[in-house]
Design a protein around this motif. Structure first.
Motif, short mmCIF file in Angstrom:
data_model
loop_
_atom_site.label_atom_id
_atom_site.label_comp_id
_atom_site.label_asym_id
_atom_site.label_seq_id
_atom_site.Cartn_x
_atom_site.Cartn_y
_atom_site.Cartn_z
N LEU A 1 42.35 -13.27 -22.83
CA LEU A 1 43.21 -12.18 -22.33
C LEU A 1 44.38 -12.71 -21.52
CD1 LEU A 1 40.84 -9.25 -21.28
CD2 LEU A 1 42.39 -9.37 -23.22
N ILE A 2 44.18 -13.79 -20.77
CA ILE A 2 45.30 -14.34 -20.00
C ILE A 2 46.37 -14.89 -20.93
CG2 ILE A 2 44.29 -16.65 -19.61
CD1 ILE A 2 46.20 -14.84 -16.91
N LYS B 1 60.65 -14.69 -20.43
CA LYS B 1 60.81 -16.15 -20.58
C LYS B 1 60.11 -16.89 -19.44
CE LYS B 1 63.53 -15.34 -24.09
NZ LYS B 1 62.94 -14.21 -24.71
N GLU B 2 60.86 -17.39 -18.47
CA GLU B 2 60.27 -18.21 -17.41
C GLU B 2 60.19 -17.50 -16.07
OE1 GLU B 2 62.67 -21.69 -17.57
OE2 GLU B 2 62.05 -22.13 -19.61
N SER C 1 49.78 -22.90 -19.04
CA SER C 1 50.77 -23.95 -18.95
C SER C 1 51.64 -23.68 -17.73
CB SER C 1 51.64 -23.97 -20.20
OG SER C 1 52.76 -24.80 -20.01
N GLN C 2 51.54 -24.51 -16.71
CA GLN C 2 52.22 -24.23 -15.46
C GLN C 2 53.73 -24.38 -15.56
OE1 GLN C 2 50.40 -25.20 -11.84
NE2 GLN C 2 48.35 -25.02 -12.65
N GLU D 1 54.79 -19.24 -12.75
CA GLU D 1 54.53 -19.56 -11.34
C GLU D 1 53.19 -18.91 -10.99
OE1 GLU D 1 56.32 -18.20 -7.04
OE2 GLU D 1 57.63 -18.17 -8.78
N ILE D 2 52.36 -19.63 -10.27
CA ILE D 2 51.05 -19.09 -9.90
C ILE D 2 51.05 -18.73 -8.42
CG2 ILE D 2 48.60 -19.62 -9.63
CD1 ILE D 2 48.82 -21.24 -12.20
N LEU D 3 50.61 -17.53 -8.15
CA LEU D 3 50.43 -17.05 -6.78
C LEU D 3 48.94 -16.83 -6.59
CD1 LEU D 3 51.72 -15.91 -4.15
CD2 LEU D 3 51.80 -13.70 -5.30
N GLU D 4 48.35 -17.51 -5.62
CA GLU D 4 46.92 -17.36 -5.37
C GLU D 4 46.70 -16.28 -4.31
OE1 GLU D 4 44.73 -20.91 -4.56
OE2 GLU D 4 45.58 -21.96 -6.29
#
Length: 193
Positions: free
Chosen positions: A28-29, A41-42, A60-61, A65-68
């Motif tokens: 799903l992600i 896009k980015e 794929s980082q 952008e990952i926010l925890e």
């Protein structure tokens, strides 16, 4: 504008992490990111919480952008509020999508973005056969209204208390998220390869 994907929940009713659930060849992600990448896009932020390392390992980082989330265990409302506060310095509109809505397609996002171009100050809400649901586009000027959201509160109370700033976009697809084992069975049996 940012595309934001909430994928932080523990999936307690389903009993396994939603973001890692496979439909066809993709989790799903992965599927949600594919839908978001068409228009964004980015400019994509993924909000992680439960199972963050497992989910992070398949993202794929360079793409996102990952926010925890620190508050994910307190419910979607807390995660949403935390996300809105963290992204506030950017002063950008946010199109917010949930990882457990496999019925959402690129065409829905494009329709929401077109509606935003017509009136950039409205909150744009999807309606799937009358069921209001994310994806939701929230202009920067209204994001502060979500800064104190708490618990398992979704978006319903927001648009009910602010109908004057909201616009609904109607879609023909049926609303059916993925919260329970019965939902999982439905989606796995009805997923087009």
């Amino acid at each position: 504008m940012l595309g934001v994907l909430l994928a932080a929940g523990a999936s307690s009713r389903l009993g396994e992490p939603k973001a890692l659930l496979r439909l066809g060849q993709k989790t799903l992600i992965e599927r949600s990111l594919q839908v978001l990448q068409a228009p964004f896009k980015e400019e994509i932020v993924v909000v992680l919480g439960a199972e963050k390392e497992a989910v992070r390992s398949i993202i794929s980082q360079e793409q996102v952008e990952i926010l925890e989330s620190q508050d994910w265990a307190l419910g979607q409302g807390n995660t949403l509020a935390e996300c809105m506060r963290a992204l506030a310095p950017r002063k950008e509109a946010i199109l917010l999508m949930l990882v457990d809505t496999p019925f959402v397609q690129e065409k829905h996002l494009h329709a929401i973005l077109e509606a935003h171009q017509e009136n950039a100050s409205q909150v744009i809400i999807s309606s799937f056969r009358g069921q209001s649901s994310p994806p939701v586009l929230i202009p920067f000027e209204h994001q502060h209204k979500l800064h104190d959201w708490k618990g398992d509160k979704g978006f319903g109370p927001f648009w009910k208390s602010h109908p004057d700033i909201c616009r609904w976009i109607s879609f023909e697809e049926e609303y059916r998220d993925l919260d329970t084992p019965e939902d999982k069975k439905y989606w796995q049996e009805n997923w087009e390869k």
